[in-house]
Scaffold this motif. Structure first.
Motif, short mmCIF file in Angstrom:
data_model
loop_
_atom_site.label_atom_id
_atom_site.label_comp_id
_atom_site.label_asym_id
_atom_site.label_seq_id
_atom_site.Cartn_x
_atom_site.Cartn_y
_atom_site.Cartn_z
N PRO A 124 0.82 -1.22 0.00
CA PRO A 124 0.00 0.00 0.00
C PRO A 124 0.85 1.27 0.00
CG PRO A 124 -0.85 -1.58 1.59
CD PRO A 124 0.48 -2.11 1.14
N PRO A 125 0.71 2.13 -0.99
CA PRO A 125 1.41 3.41 -0.97
C PRO A 125 0.94 4.26 0.21
CG PRO A 125 0.56 2.92 -3.16
CD PRO A 125 -0.06 1.94 -2.23
N ALA A 126 1.85 5.10 0.71
CA ALA A 126 1.57 5.92 1.90
C ALA A 126 0.79 7.16 1.50
CB ALA A 126 2.86 6.29 2.61
N VAL A 127 -0.46 6.96 1.08
CA VAL A 127 -1.31 8.07 0.67
C VAL A 127 -2.52 8.12 1.59
CG1 VAL A 127 -0.52 7.91 -1.70
CG2 VAL A 127 -2.60 6.72 -1.04
N ASP A 128 -2.96 9.36 1.89
CA ASP A 128 -4.11 9.55 2.76
C ASP A 128 -5.16 10.39 2.05
OD1 ASP A 128 -3.01 12.07 2.77
OD2 ASP A 128 -2.32 12.00 4.85
N ASP A 129 -6.19 10.78 2.80
CA ASP A 129 -7.28 11.55 2.18
C ASP A 129 -6.78 12.88 1.62
OD1 ASP A 129 -9.12 9.57 2.70
OD2 ASP A 129 -9.93 10.50 4.51
N ALA A 130 -5.88 13.54 2.35
CA ALA A 130 -5.36 14.82 1.87
C ALA A 130 -4.60 14.63 0.56
CB ALA A 130 -4.46 15.46 2.93
N VAL A 188 4.50 9.25 -8.95
CA VAL A 188 3.97 10.17 -7.95
C VAL A 188 4.73 9.94 -6.65
CG1 VAL A 188 1.66 10.32 -8.96
CG2 VAL A 188 2.14 8.51 -7.31
N THR A 189 4.90 11.01 -5.88
CA THR A 189 5.58 10.88 -4.59
C THR A 189 4.57 10.84 -3.47
OG1 THR A 189 5.81 13.27 -4.24
CG2 THR A 189 7.56 12.16 -5.49
N ALA A 190 5.03 10.34 -2.31
CA ALA A 190 4.21 10.30 -1.11
C ALA A 190 5.17 10.36 0.09
CB ALA A 190 3.38 9.01 -1.08
N PRO A 191 4.73 10.91 1.21
CA PRO A 191 3.35 11.26 1.56
C PRO A 191 2.86 12.60 1.00
CG PRO A 191 4.78 11.70 3.41
CD PRO A 191 5.63 11.04 2.37
N SER A 192 3.75 13.43 0.46
CA SER A 192 3.32 14.65 -0.22
C SER A 192 3.33 14.41 -1.72
CB SER A 192 4.24 15.82 0.13
OG SER A 192 4.19 16.10 1.51
N LEU A 193 2.34 14.92 -2.39
CA LEU A 193 2.20 14.64 -3.82
C LEU A 193 3.06 15.57 -4.68
CD1 LEU A 193 0.75 13.27 -6.25
CD2 LEU A 193 -0.96 15.09 -6.08
N VAL A 194 3.90 14.95 -5.49
CA VAL A 194 4.54 15.59 -6.63
C VAL A 194 4.41 14.61 -7.79
CG1 VAL A 194 6.64 16.59 -7.61
CG2 VAL A 194 6.20 16.80 -5.15
N ILE A 195 4.01 15.11 -8.94
CA ILE A 195 3.85 14.25 -10.11
C ILE A 195 5.09 14.37 -10.99
CG2 ILE A 195 2.42 13.69 -12.11
CD1 ILE A 195 0.03 14.90 -10.65
N ALA A 225 -9.33 -0.34 -4.13
CA ALA A 225 -10.67 -0.01 -3.65
C ALA A 225 -10.77 1.47 -3.28
CB ALA A 225 -11.03 -0.88 -2.45
N THR A 226 -9.70 2.01 -2.70
CA THR A 226 -9.70 3.43 -2.33
C THR A 226 -9.76 4.31 -3.57
OG1 THR A 226 -8.48 3.02 -0.29
CG2 THR A 226 -8.36 5.25 -1.22
N ILE A 227 -8.95 3.99 -4.58
CA ILE A 227 -8.97 4.77 -5.82
C ILE A 227 -10.33 4.69 -6.48
CG2 ILE A 227 -7.98 4.97 -8.14
CD1 ILE A 227 -6.09 5.94 -5.97
N ARG A 228 -10.90 3.49 -6.54
CA ARG A 228 -12.22 3.35 -7.17
C ARG A 228 -13.28 4.13 -6.41
NH1 ARG A 228 -15.49 1.70 -10.49
NH2 ARG A 228 -13.89 0.91 -11.88
N HIS A 229 -13.24 4.07 -5.08
CA HIS A 229 -14.23 4.78 -4.28
C HIS A 229 -14.12 6.29 -4.47
CE1 HIS A 229 -16.81 5.89 -0.93
NE2 HIS A 229 -15.82 6.62 -0.42
N ARG A 230 -12.88 6.81 -4.46
CA ARG A 230 -12.69 8.25 -4.53
C ARG A 230 -12.94 8.81 -5.93
NH1 ARG A 230 -10.21 10.73 -0.04
NH2 ARG A 230 -10.54 12.62 -1.29
#
Length: 277
Positions: A124-130, A188-195, A225-230
């Motif tokens: 699981p990539p370290a991504v959250d709601d933000a 993409v980077t995490a936990p802060s997003l840079v593309i 599932a998270t990507i599909r839901h969001r």
């Protein structure tokens, strides 16, 4: 240099390394010791210092007949995109020999790691709601950017969807938007997003970027599932379904090169699910 490389591959690496060193010097960069090799040794990159600023410098090579294609100046042309967290190209140079071209770009340093070391996440990539909110905002800003670049064209979409799925899906795209074109977990980077990696950006079917990221998530069910839901509305739109199938076709075509072998069955299952609706 790895002893598993063939003599031709070793010669290629030597040539690319020499060009990287020479170009860094011309562009006023002092290289750090480490370097990273890109996909199939197409590029070499690493940290450097330029005018007391830490930067990232990348040298890519291609056969001369292909350098007018979309990717060659993609990173530089992406400088004009606003509202999206991304590196900026600060300087560039080009050289050539008899049959190859070399392009070196100095970019602002992104001092955090990709969300996954490989395109298709296996943990699981370290991504959250933000992070997901910022991804949505970034894709919306990108979609609104004006460009004549084409990451996909209708003829290619039609050909790829027909080749893999016959007449089970209408290939006609309804909405074209500016897209990254290769949005996977290593870009993409995490936990802060840079593309990262803007070589392929341009117009593509609406939803193509999130469809690509979703397909690269299938080995981690909770992330998928998270990507599909969001992004349900985008993925379940007519162009979103086309985009998923287009991403599936592209990834399956790469399996013959040894890529995505663990994803063959999940990709086919997803295609059957989409086409069965």
């Amino acid at each position: 240099m790895s002893t598993t490389l063939s003599p031709a591959d070793q010669a290629h690496r030597r040539q690319l390394t020499e060009e990287h060193l020479d170009s860094a010097s011309r562009l006023g960069c002092v290289l750090d010791q480490g370097r990273q090799w890109g996909w199939y040794d197409r590029s070499v990159s690493g940290r450097a210092t330029r005018a007391e600023q830490e930067v990232w410098i990348r040298t890519v090579t291609e056969q001369a007949q292909w350098v007018d294609m979309l990717f060659w100046t993609g990173n530089l042309e992406a400088n004009k995109i606003v509202g999206v967290p991304k590196p900026i190209v600060l300087a560039s140079s080009e050289t050539r020999d008899e049959d190859r071209r070399f392009r070196t770009e100095v970019m602002t340093l992104v001092d955090q790691a990709p969300a996954s070391p490989i395109p298709a996440a296996t943990t699981p990539p370290a991504v959250d709601d933000a992070w997901l909110d910022q991804l949505r905002t970034s894709l919306e800003a990108l979609a609104a950017a004006s460009t004549t670049r084409e990451a996909k064209i209708q003829d290619d979409v039609t050909q790829q969807l027909r080749e893999y799925f016959g007449d089970r899906i209408d290939p006609q795209v309804e909405r074209w938007v500016t897209s990254h074109g290769d949005l996977h977990w290593a870009n993409v980077t995490a936990p802060s997003l840079v593309i990262l990696d803007w070589e392929q950006w341009g117009l593509a079917p609406h939803g193509y970027d999130i469809a690509t990221l979703y397909c690269h998530s299938l080995l981690v069910p909770e992330t998928a599932a998270t990507i599909r839901h969001r992004f349900t509305r985008m993925l379940d739109s007519p162009d979103g379904r086309r985009s998923q199938l287009l991403a599936i076709a592209r990834m399956l075509s790469r399996t013959r090169m040894g890529d995505y072998t663990d994803l063959v069955v999940p990709l086919h299952r997803l295609a059957d699910e989409i086409l069965g609706r």
